[in-house]
Design an enzyme around this catalytic site. Structure first.
Site, mmCIF file in Angstrom:
data_model
loop_
_atom_site.group_PDB
_atom_site.id
_atom_site.type_symbol
_atom_site.label_atom_id
_atom_site.label_comp_id
_atom_site.label_asym_id
_atom_site.label_seq_id
_atom_site.Cartn_x
_atom_site.Cartn_y
_atom_site.Cartn_z
ATOM 1 N N ASP A 266 -11.218 -0.545 6.015
ATOM 2 C CA ASP A 266 -9.994 -1.292 5.706
ATOM 3 C C ASP A 266 -10.240 -2.788 5.629
ATOM 4 O O ASP A 266 -9.752 -3.468 4.715
ATOM 5 C CB ASP A 266 -8.930 -1.028 6.774
ATOM 6 C CG ASP A 266 -8.318 0.357 6.673
ATOM 7 O OD1 ASP A 266 -8.079 0.815 5.545
ATOM 8 O OD2 ASP A 266 -8.072 0.977 7.723
ATOM 9 N N ASN B 46 0.841 -1.201 0.000
ATOM 10 C CA ASN B 46 0.000 0.000 0.000
ATOM 11 C C ASN B 46 0.875 1.251 0.000
ATOM 12 O O ASN B 46 0.412 2.353 0.279
ATOM 13 C CB ASN B 46 -0.953 0.026 1.202
ATOM 14 C CG ASN B 46 -0.225 0.072 2.535
ATOM 15 O OD1 ASN B 46 0.884 -0.441 2.671
ATOM 16 N ND2 ASN B 46 -0.840 0.695 3.530
#
Length: 406
Positions: free
Chosen positions: A172, A98
């Protein structure tokens, strides 16, 4: 045999969404090596934000995204640290990250570079706002990209109230399963093409997809946010009970269930009411709020357990709005392995499991995370480094061994 047994994953991730993807792959049998910078994943200290301890021997705030991994620390700003990274990637099936695209390009870890060197590699990235557009390089967190820009805050709030205060990582953890599904599809396709793939999921895009009903219906006049007093179907709403608990009723066939519900809550006098008993007519007269208030008053005379028993015995779909502590006592949770228990220094603790089940193997094992750099030496030996080379790299700071959190 676990479905991803034999698959090797290199995890260059931080915080929650992307590392949780790798945790899930690990539970499905993959060998996951998490690469951390010398500073470490900031997720290691997020227990403080969650109100939990964060020690190397008890750190569930980190475990929930990082179980079943090995941990290696590399300084990717050094030539030798980057060399170790490439040794890992040369033998890997999946690379997941990420890290922002600009930083990956500087390190030569972007898709274009790695796919040229390792054509079978599945390259996966969790993004904030996607690969294009004015926000493509902006920092991405679930509160901003998912909950706010993705419409969750503005859509799910009771109209006129402040947005909810979500549990950390709510978006998330949903995104992690999206990324895992993309990686799995790419691995399958590789069996047919012999080539890897680029997989990206953005927090922003995932949130909009999860809100599909609101997104699609809004253009036809179904406006959000809604007030609970304005809902089209009052038997599909949330109500508070006498003991100050919330229940959610979901009886969408209003015309069929109206009379039954009125009888069950002690308002038989309203059975067949000309203004209330037909959904279209009630909406045309704007009587929604009146019906909701009738339900509020009547349901408020029952404790939660009482009204749930009445509704469930009479096949009215209804459920308690549980809080986390309620879940620990839920028989349905333990019957289905929704949570598992881990032995921690402070005692036995609960943690959620990933929701995907496979019929061909038993429940996955759960290995809690270890200190940063715990497996650096072992992993380097496994990819061909000699003991003398490892000592040299450790001395030069290209890699780091075990490092205590506190």
């Amino acid at each position: 045999m676990k479905p991803l047994e034999g698959v090797r994953v290199v995890d260059l991730t931080t915080f929650l969404a992307a590392p949780t993807t790798a945790r899930v792959l690990g539970e499905w049998g993959a060998d996951v090596v998490k690469v951390e910078s010398p500073k470490g994943d900031p997720g290691r200290t997020q227990g403080a934000v969650f109100g939990m301890p964060y020690e190397d021997d008890e750190n569930l705030g980190f475990d929930m995204s990082n179980m079943n991994k090995r941990f290696i620390t590399l300084n990717l700003k050094t030539e030798k640290g980057l060399e170790v990274m490439h040794r890992l990637l040369a033998d890997a099936d999946v690379f997941i990250t990420n890290i922002r695209s600009k930083s990956l390009a500087k390190l030569g870890l972007n898709y274009e570079t790695l796919s040229a060197k390792y054509p079978k590699l599945v390259w996966a990235q969790c993004l904030g706002y996607g690969e294009k557009g004015p926000e493509k390089d902006s920092a991405g967190f679930d509160v901003t990209c998912y909950m706010a820009r993705g419409g969750v805050f503005g859509t799910t709030v009771n109209k006129g109230d402040a947005p909810m205060i979500p549990t950390n990582g709510y978006g998330d953890f949903q995104v992690s399963m999206c990324v895992a599904s993309g990686i799995s599809a790419a691995l399958f396709n590789r069996t047919r093409t012999g080539r890897g793939e680029k997989v990206t999921v953005s927090l922003h895009h995932a949130a909009v997809f999860m809100l599909s009903t609101a997104v699609v219906s809004a253009q036809y006049g179904n406006k959000y946010p809604k007030s609970r007093f304005e809902v089209i179907c009052p038997t599909n709403n949330v109500y508070r009970t006498k003991d100050d608990k919330l229940i959610a009723m979901c009886a969408p066939e209003y015309d069929r269930d109206y009379n039954k519900v009125m009888k069950l809550i002690g308002r038989g006098d309203l059975v067949g009411h000309p203004d209330y008993s037909n959904c279209d007519h009630m909406n045309a007269l704007h009587k929604n709020a009146e019906v909701v208030k009738i339900f509020d008053e009547a349901i408020g005379q029952f404790n939660r357990a009482e009204i749930l028993k009445i509704f469930k015995e009479n096949d009215v779909p209804c459920e308690a709005c549980y809080e986390p502590l309620d879940m620990y006592e839920d028989e349905q949770v333990w019957a289905n392995g929704v949570m598992t228990k881990l032995d921690c220094p402070s005692g036995e603790r609960c943690i959620a499991t990933n929701p995907v089940k496979f019929g061909s193997y038993a429940e996955p094992s759960y290995k809690v995370s270890s200190a940063q750099g715990t497996d650096t030496v072992e992993v380097m030996k496994g990819i061909g480094y000699s003991e003398s080379e490892i000592r040299e790299y450790l001395t030069e700071g290209a890699v780091q061994g075990k490092k205590a959190l506190k």
